[in-house]
Design a protein around this motif. Structure first.
Motif, PDB file in Angstrom:
ATOM      1  N   LEU A 179       0.814  -1.209   0.000  1.00 34.63           N
ATOM      2  CA  LEU A 179       0.000   0.000   0.000  1.00 34.63           C
ATOM      3  C   LEU A 179       0.850   1.263   0.000  1.00 34.63           C
ATOM      4  CD1 LEU A 179      -2.644  -1.093   2.660  1.00 34.63           C
ATOM      5  CD2 LEU A 179      -2.882  -1.170   0.169  1.00 34.63           C
ATOM      6  N   THR A 180       1.810   1.320   0.912  1.00 32.78           N
ATOM      7  CA  THR A 180       2.639   2.510   1.060  1.00 32.78           C
ATOM      8  C   THR A 180       4.069   2.112   1.401  1.00 32.78           C
ATOM      9  OG1 THR A 180       2.059   2.687   3.407  1.00 32.78           O
ATOM     10  CG2 THR A 180       0.736   3.982   1.856  1.00 32.78           C
ATOM     11  N   GLN A 181       4.997   3.006   1.069  1.00 35.91           N
ATOM     12  CA  GLN A 181       6.397   2.794   1.414  1.00 35.91           C
ATOM     13  C   GLN A 181       7.044   4.124   1.775  1.00 35.91           C
ATOM     14  OE1 GLN A 181       7.779   0.825  -2.246  1.00 35.91           O
ATOM     15  NE2 GLN A 181       7.869  -1.107  -1.123  1.00 35.91           N
ATOM     16  N   ALA A 182       8.045   4.071   2.647  1.00 33.45           N
ATOM     17  CA  ALA A 182       8.878   5.222   2.960  1.00 33.45           C
ATOM     18  C   ALA A 182      10.316   4.848   2.619  1.00 33.45           C
ATOM     19  CB  ALA A 182       8.758   5.614   4.427  1.00 33.45           C
ATOM     20  N   VAL A 183      11.019   5.766   1.978  1.00 33.32           N
ATOM     21  CA  VAL A 183      12.325   5.474   1.392  1.00 33.32           C
ATOM     22  C   VAL A 183      13.380   6.415   1.958  1.00 33.32           C
ATOM     23  CG1 VAL A 183      13.590   5.210  -0.778  1.00 33.32           C
ATOM     24  CG2 VAL A 183      11.114   4.828  -0.733  1.00 33.32           C
ATOM     25  N   LEU A 184      14.572   5.867   2.224  1.00 34.53           N
ATOM     26  CA  LEU A 184      15.721   6.688   2.592  1.00 34.53           C
ATOM     27  C   LEU A 184      16.944   6.219   1.828  1.00 34.53           C
ATOM     28  CD1 LEU A 184      17.521   4.683   4.532  1.00 34.53           C
ATOM     29  CD2 LEU A 184      16.025   5.505   6.328  1.00 34.53           C
ATOM     30  N   SER A 185      17.951   7.065   1.774  1.00 37.28           N
ATOM     31  CA  SER A 185      19.215   6.732   1.119  1.00 37.28           C
ATOM     32  C   SER A 185      20.184   6.162   2.141  1.00 37.28           C
ATOM     33  CB  SER A 185      19.825   7.979   0.467  1.00 37.28           C
ATOM     34  OG  SER A 185      18.976   8.486  -0.535  1.00 37.28           O
ATOM     35  N   LEU A 186      20.928   5.138   1.742  1.00 43.78           N
ATOM     36  CA  LEU A 186      21.921   4.558   2.630  1.00 43.78           C
ATOM     37  C   LEU A 186      23.191   5.387   2.633  1.00 43.78           C
ATOM     38  CD1 LEU A 186      19.991   2.046   2.417  1.00 43.78           C
ATOM     39  CD2 LEU A 186      22.041   0.659   2.714  1.00 43.78           C
ATOM     40  N   ASP A 187      23.861   5.368   3.765  1.00 44.32           N
ATOM     41  CA  ASP A 187      25.136   6.031   3.939  1.00 44.32           C
ATOM     42  C   ASP A 187      26.212   4.960   4.096  1.00 44.32           C
ATOM     43  OD1 ASP A 187      27.380   7.246   5.738  1.00 44.32           O
ATOM     44  OD2 ASP A 187      26.247   8.980   5.016  1.00 44.32           O
ATOM     45  N   GLN A 188      27.415   5.253   3.636  1.00 45.02           N
ATOM     46  CA  GLN A 188      28.496   4.270   3.731  1.00 45.02           C
ATOM     47  C   GLN A 188      28.812   3.895   5.172  1.00 45.02           C
ATOM     48  OE1 GLN A 188      31.843   5.887   1.572  1.00 45.02           O
ATOM     49  NE2 GLN A 188      31.067   5.178  -0.418  1.00 45.02           N
ATOM     50  N   LYS A 189      28.469   4.782   6.102  1.00 41.74           N
ATOM     51  CA  LYS A 189      28.764   4.524   7.507  1.00 41.74           C
ATOM     52  C   LYS A 189      27.659   3.727   8.195  1.00 41.74           C
ATOM     53  CE  LYS A 189      31.430   8.814   7.981  1.00 41.74           C
ATOM     54  NZ  LYS A 189      31.538  10.109   8.710  1.00 41.74           N
ATOM     55  N   ASP A 190      26.579   3.434   7.491  1.00 41.66           N
ATOM     56  CA  ASP A 190      25.454   2.733   8.115  1.00 41.66           C
ATOM     57  C   ASP A 190      25.849   1.335   8.575  1.00 41.66           C
ATOM     58  OD1 ASP A 190      23.194   4.418   8.192  1.00 41.66           O
ATOM     59  OD2 ASP A 190      22.915   4.210   6.039  1.00 41.66           O
ATOM     60  N   THR A 191      25.424   1.005   9.782  1.00 38.84           N
ATOM     61  CA  THR A 191      25.493  -0.361  10.290  1.00 38.84           C
ATOM     62  C   THR A 191      24.064  -0.886  10.389  1.00 38.84           C
ATOM     63  OG1 THR A 191      25.309   0.313  12.606  1.00 38.84           O
ATOM     64  CG2 THR A 191      27.537   0.214  11.653  1.00 38.84           C
ATOM     65  N   ALA A 192      23.929  -2.179  10.600  1.00 40.11           N
ATOM     66  CA  ALA A 192      22.588  -2.746  10.730  1.00 40.11           C
ATOM     67  C   ALA A 192      21.847  -2.122  11.903  1.00 40.11           C
ATOM     68  CB  ALA A 192      22.682  -4.270  10.894  1.00 40.11           C
ATOM     69  N   GLU A 193      22.593  -1.806  12.982  1.00 31.59           N
ATOM     70  CA  GLU A 193      21.966  -1.262  14.184  1.00 31.59           C
ATOM     71  C   GLU A 193      21.448   0.158  13.955  1.00 31.59           C
ATOM     72  OE1 GLU A 193      24.920  -2.798  14.081  1.00 31.59           O
ATOM     73  OE2 GLU A 193      24.317  -4.662  15.083  1.00 31.59           O
ATOM     74  N   ASN A 194      22.282   1.022  13.380  1.00 29.29           N
ATOM     75  CA  ASN A 194      21.811   2.396  13.209  1.00 29.29           C
ATOM     76  C   ASN A 194      20.812   2.503  12.049  1.00 29.29           C
ATOM     77  OD1 ASN A 194      24.077   2.618  11.065  1.00 29.29           O
ATOM     78  ND2 ASN A 194      23.118   4.642  10.972  1.00 29.29           N
ATOM     79  N   LEU A 195      20.937   1.590  11.075  1.00 31.53           N
ATOM     80  CA  LEU A 195      19.967   1.583   9.981  1.00 31.53           C
ATOM     81  C   LEU A 195      18.589   1.175  10.501  1.00 31.53           C
ATOM     82  CD1 LEU A 195      19.572   2.102   7.010  1.00 31.53           C
ATOM     83  CD2 LEU A 195      20.255  -0.266   6.545  1.00 31.53           C
ATOM     84  N   GLN A 196      18.556   0.256  11.441  1.00 30.75           N
ATOM     85  CA  GLN A 196      17.290  -0.119  12.063  1.00 30.75           C
ATOM     86  C   GLN A 196      16.630   1.096  12.716  1.00 30.75           C
ATOM     87  OE1 GLN A 196      17.642  -2.964  15.254  1.00 30.75           O
ATOM     88  NE2 GLN A 196      15.433  -3.185  15.484  1.00 30.75           N
ATOM     89  N   LYS A 197      17.425   1.915  13.410  1.00 26.75           N
ATOM     90  CA  LYS A 197      16.884   3.106  14.063  1.00 26.75           C
ATOM     91  C   LYS A 197      16.381   4.121  13.042  1.00 26.75           C
ATOM     92  CE  LYS A 197      19.887   2.652  18.114  1.00 26.75           C
ATOM     93  NZ  LYS A 197      21.010   3.248  18.905  1.00 26.75           N
ATOM     94  N   ARG A 198      17.111   4.275  11.953  1.00 24.16           N
ATOM     95  CA  ARG A 198      16.690   5.212  10.911  1.00 24.16           C
ATOM     96  C   ARG A 198      15.382   4.754  10.271  1.00 24.16           C
ATOM     97  NH1 ARG A 198      20.841   6.032   6.479  1.00 24.16           N
ATOM     98  NH2 ARG A 198      19.438   7.791   5.988  1.00 24.16           N
ATOM     99  N   VAL A 199      15.276   3.463   9.997  1.00 27.76           N
ATOM    100  CA  VAL A 199      14.057   2.936   9.384  1.00 27.76           C
ATOM    101  C   VAL A 199      12.889   3.010  10.364  1.00 27.76           C
ATOM    102  CG1 VAL A 199      12.954   0.854   8.456  1.00 27.76           C
ATOM    103  CG2 VAL A 199      15.259   1.477   7.722  1.00 27.76           C
ATOM    104  N   GLN A 200      13.161   2.798  11.641  1.00 21.08           N
ATOM    105  CA  GLN A 200      12.085   2.887  12.632  1.00 21.08           C
ATOM    106  C   GLN A 200      11.470   4.279  12.664  1.00 21.08           C
ATOM    107  OE1 GLN A 200      12.824   2.550  17.014  1.00 21.08           O
ATOM    108  NE2 GLN A 200      11.506   0.748  16.818  1.00 21.08           N
ATOM    109  N   LYS A 201      12.288   5.316  12.460  1.00 23.19           N
ATOM    110  CA  LYS A 201      11.748   6.671  12.386  1.00 23.19           C
ATOM    111  C   LYS A 201      10.781   6.804  11.213  1.00 23.19           C
ATOM    112  CE  LYS A 201      15.676   9.049  14.535  1.00 23.19           C
ATOM    113  NZ  LYS A 201      16.756  10.062  14.335  1.00 23.19           N
TER     114      LYS A 201
END
Length: 245
Positions: A179-201
């Motif tokens: 139905l819907t999606q929210a999109v962000l760009s990945l950063d080279q410094k992203d880890t699985a842990e901080n990416l999880q926090k970014r996606v949760q936002k």
């Protein structure tokens, strides 16, 4: 062509309207299934209590008795059914869980069931006999990266974009209409842990936005398509939020 929104602040959820902006909406009766902290449940509770969402959360079902989501629901005086263990102390099997959950949902009679961080796979029988349509919040841009460990897999694959999706629940895992999606760009410094926090936002923005579209009839779950009148002015599904977070 997707909706290009650089910041969700440019489109607060209470600005979405139908063809009858002065019409008073009957609150959408929502039941929520949870397994963990319930941060997305809290977002719905806050929006409901603030009057930003025309919904009534009629109940919460948790398959874990230690889920913090239970505390959140209790604090908001929302009925809770904890279906984690049987009387003997053994963990409740999926068939037993589904039987009790089905009975509870039938009693609550929701218009919509939201799986928000719910970590059990439901059977086709349970889904097909549900008293209301179900939607699920998944941490990837479906149909890519179904299942678990999405953040780690996205980084390992060298993807440039990631996000989250809300889709209709079907018997096939993470395969229902998106139905819907929210999109962000990945950063080279992203880890699985901080990416999880970014996606949760993103999840905390996408879920109330999607529920609002459903409550106002902009989206319909009957056929996984948008309302025929609204679709004249909206792009094809999924609707997307592009966020610079």
């Amino acid at each position: 062509m997707p909706v290009d929104i650089k910041s969700v602040d440019t489109m607060p959820i209470d600005t979405v309207s139908t063809n009858h902006p002065n019409q008073t909406l009957k609150p959408l009766r929502v039941a929520v299934l949870v397994s963990g902290s319930g941060s997305n449940l809290q977002v719905l509770i806050d929006a409901m209590q603030a009057g930003a969402l025309p919904i009534e959360i009629v109940g919460v079902i948790s398959n874990r008795d230690d889920a913090y989501a239970i505390t959140r629901a209790n604090a908001a005086s929302i009925p809770v059914a904890v279906l984690s263990h049987v009387a003997s102390g053994k963990r409740m099997g999926i068939k037993t869980f589904e039987r009790h959950a089905s009975e509870q949902l039938q009693a609550w009679q929701p218009d919509l069931i939201v799986l928000a961080g719910f970590m059990r796979v439901l059977s086709a029988s349970f889904i097909n006999n549900s008293p209301a349509p179900m939607i699920n919040l998944h941490p990837s841009l479906l149909p890519a990266y179904k299942g678990l460990d999405t953040h780690k897999r996205v980084i390992q694959a060298g993807e440039y974009h990631h996000g989250c999706s809300i889709h209709v629940v079907t018997a096939e895992l993470d395969a229902g209409a998106v139905l819907t999606q929210a999109v962000l760009s990945l950063d080279q410094k992203d880890t699985a842990e901080n990416l999880q926090k970014r996606v949760q936002k993103l999840e905390h923005q996408l879920l109330p936005w999607t529920v609002l579209l459903l409550a106002k009839g902009v989206l319909s779950l009957n056929h996984g398509e948008s309302n025929s009148q609204a679709s004249t002015f909206l792009p094809a599904l999924p609707l997307k939020l592009y966020l610079d977070s």
